[in-house]
Design an enzyme around this catalytic site. Structure first.
Site, short mmCIF file in Angstrom:
data_model
loop_
_atom_site.label_atom_id
_atom_site.label_comp_id
_atom_site.label_asym_id
_atom_site.label_seq_id
_atom_site.Cartn_x
_atom_site.Cartn_y
_atom_site.Cartn_z
N ASP A 143 157.80 -12.50 73.79
CA ASP A 143 157.55 -11.34 72.91
C ASP A 143 156.77 -11.79 71.68
OD1 ASP A 143 157.59 -8.85 71.72
OD2 ASP A 143 159.68 -8.99 71.05
N CYS A 181 152.58 -6.27 71.81
CA CYS A 181 152.62 -5.15 70.87
C CYS A 181 151.23 -4.89 70.27
CB CYS A 181 153.65 -5.39 69.78
SG CYS A 181 153.40 -6.92 68.89
N ASN A 240 156.68 -24.29 67.52
CA ASN A 240 155.53 -23.50 67.91
C ASN A 240 155.66 -23.24 69.41
OD1 ASN A 240 152.97 -22.91 69.10
ND2 ASN A 240 152.02 -23.55 67.19
N ALA A 241 155.67 -21.97 69.78
CA ALA A 241 155.95 -21.60 71.17
C ALA A 241 154.93 -22.18 72.14
CB ALA A 241 155.97 -20.08 71.29
N ASP A 259 161.58 -19.85 67.98
CA ASP A 259 160.71 -19.14 67.03
C ASP A 259 160.18 -20.17 66.03
OD1 ASP A 259 160.43 -15.88 66.40
OD2 ASP A 259 159.94 -17.17 64.69
N SER A 260 159.03 -19.86 65.42
CA SER A 260 158.49 -20.80 64.43
C SER A 260 159.03 -20.51 63.04
CB SER A 260 156.96 -20.73 64.43
OG SER A 260 156.56 -19.41 64.16
N1 SAH Z 1 161.53 -10.73 70.16
C1 SAH Z 1 161.76 -10.42 68.78
C2 SAH Z 1 160.52 -10.01 68.03
C3 SAH Z 1 159.42 -11.05 68.02
S1 SAH Z 1 158.24 -10.80 66.76
C4 SAH Z 1 162.81 -9.31 68.68
O1 SAH Z 1 163.05 -8.63 69.67
O2 SAH Z 1 163.36 -9.10 67.61
C5 SAH Z 1 157.27 -12.21 66.93
C6 SAH Z 1 157.92 -13.49 66.47
O3 SAH Z 1 157.03 -14.55 66.77
C7 SAH Z 1 158.20 -13.62 64.97
O4 SAH Z 1 159.56 -13.88 64.78
C8 SAH Z 1 157.37 -14.84 64.51
O5 SAH Z 1 158.07 -15.64 63.57
C9 SAH Z 1 157.19 -15.58 65.80
N2 SAH Z 1 156.00 -16.43 65.94
C10 SAH Z 1 154.73 -16.18 65.57
N3 SAH Z 1 153.91 -17.17 65.97
C11 SAH Z 1 154.69 -18.09 66.60
C12 SAH Z 1 154.43 -19.33 67.25
N4 SAH Z 1 153.20 -19.83 67.35
N5 SAH Z 1 155.46 -19.99 67.82
C13 SAH Z 1 156.72 -19.49 67.75
N6 SAH Z 1 157.02 -18.33 67.15
C14 SAH Z 1 156.02 -17.63 66.59
#
Ligand code: SAH
Length: 402
Positions: A305, A345, A284-285, A258-259
């Protein structure tokens, strides 16, 4: 406390033909552009809604500033609005008892108790995290007294929570031209607790984090994904570890990405709470998937997700490109027999759009995908059939056969 006016005294909002047609088809929203007149109707007022000829269509809450000007409360006149609110709160709680009841006792003590339009309480969201209730108010109508106080007193009387907090979305208050107010306790002093979903434990700080706390809408998808997950797992966009923690008992190694550092700090606490060892990576994913795919990392299970990429209809194409890039890279990294759990979502990305994107990603990645389950949001986030906006979550579980 202001008395609520009697039905006969209610101000009138007259709809244009398109607005009236929308209500007749079972929707509960009317956009500002479909209103013929709302002269003298106060912000947030309860109003009688009529068709262009003045025939009553029901009773609604009016917003003077949102694009969604009308949110229908009832197709009938309302004699006693606070009493109706109390009844609907009680019905919403009873519905959760039915769907979560028997199969889940002791296993889940967190859920969405009130989901706005889908519980006939437009503008109100209430989540339960064990002994704390988290409340979010999204409209002028629900923010006004005595509605606010009716909601708080009814929830207290029915559930006796240790505390109730309000989570404020400042952008929503701005859109509704409501005065700013901070998030904070409404009742009691407790603001953190632990809760259980499917037997997995989580920390909750009711005034921190994204949304109203956890992603309760994924609860059933966590359990479903856990049925098929195996081997080495990469949970991308893991937040506080919802998927990672559910999959860990069945898998040899789990990495969450996660970021957000604060999210990962809670994820690590959650892992400790459940006695699990999980590797958390702050990155960053998009960059990480690109690097890992290029350096031949391989996994048996990958969860994607991401946050909503399409906030509006106009973002659809760029959102689909974003989803495709992620899914393409994940598919390349999965071993044969591997499991992909992929979510969206974004309401504006339909299930059909999402499956089409996934098919195209599979073709480009030269992988053959078989769908195991095509899923949506957990049942405590009910979908109102005539209000498509209440259905937003997609979760596809698929296996890579080649
Ligand atoms: N899977 C989680 C919910 C994910 S919500 C659960 O079940 O609880 C989306 C997430 O993506 C958030 O935590 C946000 O911090 C992260 N995020 C947003 N942009 C991102 C990026 N570019 N790289 C990595 N993480 C990111």
């Amino acid at each position: 406390m202001q008395p609520i006016p009697k039905e006969s005294d209610l101000p009138k909002v007259k709809l244009a033909a398109r607005g009236a047609a929308r209500l007749k088809q079972g929707h509960v929203w009317v956009y500002r552009s479909d209103i013929a007149s709302a002269d003298g109707v106060a912000p947030g007022a309860l109003a009688t809604v009529t068709d262009p000829r003045g025939k009553p269509l029901g009773t609604a809450l009016y917003s003077s500033s949102s694009q969604i000007a009308i949110r229908l409360i009832s197709q009938e006149p309302i004699a006693d609005f606070p009493a109706l609110l109390r009844q609907r709160i009680s019905d919403a709680i009873a519905y959760r008892e039915t769907i979560l009841g028997e199969s889940n006792v002791g296993n889940t003590n967190a859920c969405r108790l009130i989901f706005s339009e889908a519980d006939f309480l437009p503008g109100l969201i209430v989540d339960r995290y064990n002994d704390i209730l988290s409340l979010q108010i999204l409209t002028q109508g629900m923010d006004a007294n005595p509605l606010r106080e009716t909601v708080i007193s009814e929830l207290t009387a029915r559930l006796h929570p240790a505390a109730m907090v309000e989570r404020v979305d400042p952008r929503v208050r701005e859109l509704e031209t409501l005065p700013p107010r901070p998030s904070g306790p409404l009742q009691g002093t407790k603001t953190s607790t632990t809760f259980t979903m499917n037997g997995v434990q989580f920390h909750c700080d009711a005034l921190e984090g994204q949304k109203t706390g956890a992603f309760l809408d994924q609860r059933e998808n966590y359990a479903a994904a856990a049925q098929y997950a195996h081997g080495e797992v990469l949970d991308v966009f893991c937040y506080q570890g919802g998927f990672a923690l559910h999959l860990a008992p069945r898998c040899s190694q789990v990495t969450g990405v996660d970021s957000s550092r604060p999210a990962l700090e809670v994820a690590e606490q959650n892992a400790a709470l459940n006695g699990r060892e999980i590797e958390w990576i702050e990155a960053n994913a998009f960059d990480l998937l690109k690097d890992y795919a290029a350096s031949n990392h391989r996994y048996d299970t990958i969860v994607l997700d991401p946050p909503a990429f399409a906030k509006t209809k106009r973002d659809l194409d760029s959102a689909l490109r974003g989803y495709k890039e992620l899914n393409l890279r994940a598919l390349k990294m999965l071993r044969p027999g591997g499991i992909l759990v992929t979510c969206s979502c974004s309401y504006h990305v339909s299930q059909a759009n999402f499956l089409e994107m996934l098919a195209s990603a599979a073709v480009d990645a030269h992988r053959t995908l078989r769908l195991i389950e095509v899923r949506g949001q957990a049942k405590d986030h009910p979908i109102l059939l005539t209000v498509p906006e209440t259905a937003y979550l997609k979760c596809v579980i698929a296996t890579v056969s080649l």
